[in-house]
Every structure is written in structure tokens, then in C-alpha cells.
Design a protein around this motif. Structure first.
Motif, PDB file in Angstrom:
ATOM      1  N   ILE A   1      -9.165 -15.395 -10.021  1.00 51.32           N
ATOM      2  CA  ILE A   1      -8.357 -15.344  -8.808  1.00 51.32           C
ATOM      3  C   ILE A   1      -8.766 -14.157  -7.926  1.00 51.32           C
ATOM      4  N   THR A   2      -8.928 -14.435  -6.628  1.00 58.74           N
ATOM      5  CA  THR A   2      -9.248 -13.377  -5.670  1.00 58.74           C
ATOM      6  C   THR A   2      -8.140 -13.283  -4.629  1.00 58.74           C
ATOM      7  N   ILE A   3      -7.629 -12.077  -4.429  1.00 61.68           N
ATOM      8  CA  ILE A   3      -6.641 -11.834  -3.366  1.00 61.68           C
ATOM      9  C   ILE A   3      -7.422 -11.321  -2.151  1.00 61.68           C
ATOM     10  N   LEU A   4      -7.254 -12.013  -1.021  1.00 63.32           N
ATOM     11  CA  LEU A   4      -7.994 -11.637   0.194  1.00 63.32           C
ATOM     12  C   LEU A   4      -7.040 -11.262   1.318  1.00 63.32           C
ATOM     13  N   HIS A   5      -7.262 -10.106   1.914  1.00 56.77           N
ATOM     14  CA  HIS A   5      -6.559  -9.758   3.151  1.00 56.77           C
ATOM     15  C   HIS A   5      -7.585  -9.538   4.251  1.00 56.77           C
ATOM     16  N   VAL A   6      -7.323 -10.121   5.428  1.00 58.07           N
ATOM     17  CA  VAL A   6      -8.224  -9.939   6.564  1.00 58.07           C
ATOM     18  C   VAL A   6      -7.552  -9.017   7.571  1.00 58.07           C
ATOM     19  N   SER A   7      -8.189  -7.901   7.808  1.00 55.20           N
ATOM     20  CA  SER A   7      -7.673  -6.964   8.804  1.00 55.20           C
ATOM     21  C   SER A   7      -8.128  -7.457  10.181  1.00 55.20           C
ATOM     22  N   THR A   8      -7.205  -7.397  11.140  1.00 59.07           N
ATOM     23  CA  THR A   8      -7.550  -7.951  12.465  1.00 59.07           C
ATOM     24  C   THR A   8      -7.861  -6.863  13.491  1.00 59.07           C
ATOM     25  N   SER A   9      -7.622  -5.606  13.122  1.00 59.99           N
ATOM     26  CA  SER A   9      -7.951  -4.554  14.097  1.00 59.99           C
ATOM     27  C   SER A   9      -8.876  -3.519  13.479  1.00 59.99           C
ATOM     28  N   ALA A  10      -9.907  -3.183  14.229  1.00 65.30           N
ATOM     29  CA  ALA A  10     -10.879  -2.196  13.761  1.00 65.30           C
ATOM     30  C   ALA A  10     -10.194  -0.827  13.720  1.00 65.30           C
ATOM     31  N   PRO A  11     -10.613   0.047  12.794  1.00 63.70           N
ATOM     32  CA  PRO A  11     -10.005   1.379  12.704  1.00 63.70           C
ATOM     33  C   PRO A  11     -10.157   2.159  14.012  1.00 63.70           C
ATOM     34  N   SER A  12      -9.176   3.011  14.275  1.00 63.80           N
ATOM     35  CA  SER A  12      -9.230   3.817  15.495  1.00 63.80           C
ATOM     36  C   SER A  12     -10.239   4.957  15.319  1.00 63.80           C
ATOM     37  N   ARG A  13     -10.606   5.588  16.439  1.00 63.05           N
ATOM     38  CA  ARG A  13     -11.554   6.697  16.411  1.00 63.05           C
ATOM     39  C   ARG A  13     -11.022   7.833  15.530  1.00 63.05           C
ATOM     40  N   ARG A  14      -9.702   8.085  15.668  1.00 61.05           N
ATOM     41  CA  ARG A  14      -9.083   9.159  14.886  1.00 61.05           C
ATOM     42  C   ARG A  14      -9.168   8.857  13.381  1.00 61.05           C
ATOM     43  N   GLU A  15      -8.871   7.605  13.023  1.00 65.42           N
ATOM     44  CA  GLU A  15      -8.936   7.220  11.598  1.00 65.42           C
ATOM     45  C   GLU A  15     -10.371   7.354  11.070  1.00 65.42           C
ATOM     46  N   LEU A  16     -11.319   6.954  11.918  1.00 70.64           N
ATOM     47  CA  LEU A  16     -12.721   7.027  11.502  1.00 70.64           C
ATOM     48  C   LEU A  16     -13.128   8.475  11.241  1.00 70.64           C
ATOM     49  N   LEU A  17     -12.719   9.359  12.150  1.00 74.58           N
ATOM     50  CA  LEU A  17     -13.066  10.771  11.991  1.00 74.58           C
ATOM     51  C   LEU A  17     -12.410  11.341  10.733  1.00 74.58           C
ATOM     52  N   GLN A  18     -11.125  10.964  10.529  1.00 72.57           N
ATOM     53  CA  GLN A  18     -10.382  11.485   9.370  1.00 72.57           C
ATOM     54  C   GLN A  18     -11.018  11.072   8.053  1.00 72.57           C
ATOM     55  N   THR A  19     -11.656   9.913   8.032  1.00 75.36           N
ATOM     56  CA  THR A  19     -12.198   9.400   6.767  1.00 75.36           C
ATOM     57  C   THR A  19     -13.715   9.483   6.704  1.00 75.36           C
ATOM     58  N   ASN A  20     -14.279  10.294   7.611  1.00 76.14           N
ATOM     59  CA  ASN A  20     -15.731  10.468   7.605  1.00 76.14           C
ATOM     60  C   ASN A  20     -16.484   9.145   7.783  1.00 76.14           C
ATOM     61  N   PHE A  21     -15.950   8.284   8.605  1.00 75.60           N
ATOM     62  CA  PHE A  21     -16.568   6.999   8.955  1.00 75.60           C
ATOM     63  C   PHE A  21     -16.752   6.060   7.760  1.00 75.60           C
ATOM     64  N   ASP A  22     -15.888   6.237   6.742  1.00 74.71           N
ATOM     65  CA  ASP A  22     -15.941   5.339   5.593  1.00 74.71           C
ATOM     66  C   ASP A  22     -15.044   4.126   5.897  1.00 74.71           C
ATOM     67  N   VAL A  23     -15.566   3.219   6.719  1.00 77.47           N
ATOM     68  CA  VAL A  23     -14.766   2.094   7.214  1.00 77.47           C
ATOM     69  C   VAL A  23     -14.264   1.226   6.065  1.00 77.47           C
ATOM     70  N   HIS A  24     -15.122   1.008   5.076  1.00 76.10           N
ATOM     71  CA  HIS A  24     -14.720   0.089   4.007  1.00 76.10           C
ATOM     72  C   HIS A  24     -13.522   0.637   3.225  1.00 76.10           C
ATOM     73  N   SER A  25     -13.581   1.920   2.851  1.00 71.40           N
ATOM     74  CA  SER A  25     -12.456   2.512   2.101  1.00 71.40           C
ATOM     75  C   SER A  25     -11.189   2.494   2.946  1.00 71.40           C
ATOM     76  N   LEU A  26     -11.348   2.756   4.236  1.00 68.41           N
ATOM     77  CA  LEU A  26     -10.199   2.765   5.141  1.00 68.41           C
ATOM     78  C   LEU A  26      -9.524   1.392   5.170  1.00 68.41           C
ATOM     79  N   LEU A  27     -10.329   0.356   5.365  1.00 66.00           N
ATOM     80  CA  LEU A  27      -9.786  -1.009   5.403  1.00 66.00           C
ATOM     81  C   LEU A  27      -9.182  -1.382   4.056  1.00 66.00           C
ATOM     82  N   GLU A  28      -9.862  -0.957   2.990  1.00 68.15           N
ATOM     83  CA  GLU A  28      -9.391  -1.310   1.647  1.00 68.15           C
ATOM     84  C   GLU A  28      -8.033  -0.660   1.361  1.00 68.15           C
ATOM     85  N   ASN A  29      -7.893   0.616   1.759  1.00 66.55           N
ATOM     86  CA  ASN A  29      -6.613   1.310   1.523  1.00 66.55           C
ATOM     87  C   ASN A  29      -5.492   0.665   2.320  1.00 66.55           C
ATOM     88  N   GLN A  30      -5.782   0.322   3.589  1.00 61.82           N
ATOM     89  CA  GLN A  30      -4.756  -0.340   4.416  1.00 61.82           C
ATOM     90  C   GLN A  30      -4.370  -1.679   3.791  1.00 61.82           C
TER      91      GLN A  30
END
Ligand SMILES: Nc1ncnc2c1ncn2[C@@H]1O[C@H](COP(=O)(O)OP(=O)(O)OP(=O)(O)O)[C@@H](O)[C@H]1O
Ligand SMILES: [Mg+2]
Length: 141
Positions: free
Chosen positions: A34-63
Motif C-alpha cells: 500500500i502506498t499513501i500519496l499526497h499531492v501538494s498543489t503549491s510550490a514552496p515559498s521563497r522564505r520556506e526555501l531559504l529556511q530549508t536550504n532549498f531542500d524542496v523534497h524534504s519540505l514537501l515531505e514534511n508538509q
């Protein structure tokens, strides 16, 4: 018959009902992946990107983990193993593409989601997935 299931979760009550049905089905079927899938519909903000050192995948995964927490907790509480996936983009397109790529044999989702105000039976994501899915779709009422 069903050995590889994709469960689409948007954090809505409808999706939570879909995860309860999935849990019951998986318990009955036994040997199921079984796979649980969530699709994020909004790209991370500039502030979020800076806060996480541009680690988009971890950011989306945590959200996404926050959104699907209830489902994950329910699966963990009965000891059912699952895979977790996060995608970014149009939910229906991502669900369909993942189902094709991963050769899933069943998609499970709710009949409505987070925007259930319009007086239509099915939400647009359920409708599009139902139309274009490469496999059977179980829509939970
Ligand atoms: N972003 C998403 N990620 C994963 N699954 C989703 C997502 N959005 C919707 N779903 C799945 O689709 C089901 C139906 O939601 P849908 O978005 O179609 O309805 P809605 O929000 O009521 O209406 P609409 O979005 O068309 O205004 C949800 O219960 C969920 O299973
Ligand atoms: Mg929606």
C-alpha cells in the motif's frame, strides 16, 4: 486480485473515510502493498526555501506528513506497513501518472475533498482519476 494499492489523501474527512476503508480491505486481503500519496498543489515559498536550504523534497515531505498524519497513525496502530509518497502539481494528473508508473492495480480515494461546497456528486480530482485511471478506482462515499 488487488495486490498493489494507491491511496490518495488530501487531509479531508472524505479522504479519511477512504483510508478507513483501505485499512479494512488491506486487513481482509492480507498480502498487499500500500502506498499513501499526497499531492501538494503549491510550490514552496521563497522564505520556506531559504529556511530549508532549498531542500524542496524534504519540505514537501514534511508538509505532506502533517496532512496525512491521521492516516499514517491509523495504519501504524494496526501494524500495517506502507510506503509514503509526495508529489507536486495537479492532483489528478499526479495520481494517474503514479498509478501508471507504479503499475498499481487499485486506486482508493474519497468522493469529495477539501472543497465540498459545490453541489456535484464527485470532486474534480475523483472525476478525472475515474476517467483516466489505468486500473480500477474505489471511490469511498
Ligand atoms: N492533493 C491531493 N492529493 C491526494 N489526493 C487528493 C488530493 N486532492 C484530492 N484528492 C483525493 O480526491 C478525493 C476527492 O477530492 P476532490 O478534490 O476531487 O473534491 P473536492 O475538493 O470536494 O472538489 P474540487 O477540488 O473539485 O473543488 C479526496 O477525497 C482525495 O482522496
Ligand atoms: Mg479538492
Amino acid at each position: 486480485m488487488f495486490s498493489k494499492i494507491l491511496l490518495a489523501i488530501d487531509g479531508s474527512e472524505h479522504a479519511n473515510r477512504a483510508s478507513k476503508s483501505t485499512l479494512e480491505l488491506v486487513i481482509q486481503l492480507g498480502n498487499v502493498s500500500i502506498t499513501i500519496l499526497h499531492v501538494s498543489t503549491s510550490a514552496p515559498s521563497r522564505r520556506e526555501l531559504l529556511q530549508t536550504n532549498f531542500d524542496v523534497h524534504s519540505l514537501l515531505e514534511n508538509q505532506a506528513h502533517r496532512i496525512v498524519r491521521e492516516t499514517e497513525d491509523a495504519f501504524k496502530s494496526v501494524g500495517i506497513l506502507y510506503t509514503f509518497q509526495v508529489a507536486l502539481g495537479d492532483p489528478a494528473t499526479e495520481i494517474i501518472d503514479r498509478a501508471k508508473e507504479g503499475e498499481y492495480d487499485l486506486i482508493i480515494m474519497g468522493k469529495r475533498g477539501l472543497d465540498p461546497l459545490r453541489q456535484v456528486l464527485l470532486g474534480s480530482v475523483s472525476q478525472k482519476v475515474l476517467q483516466h485511471a489505468p486500473c480500477p478506482v474505489m471511490i469511498v462515499k
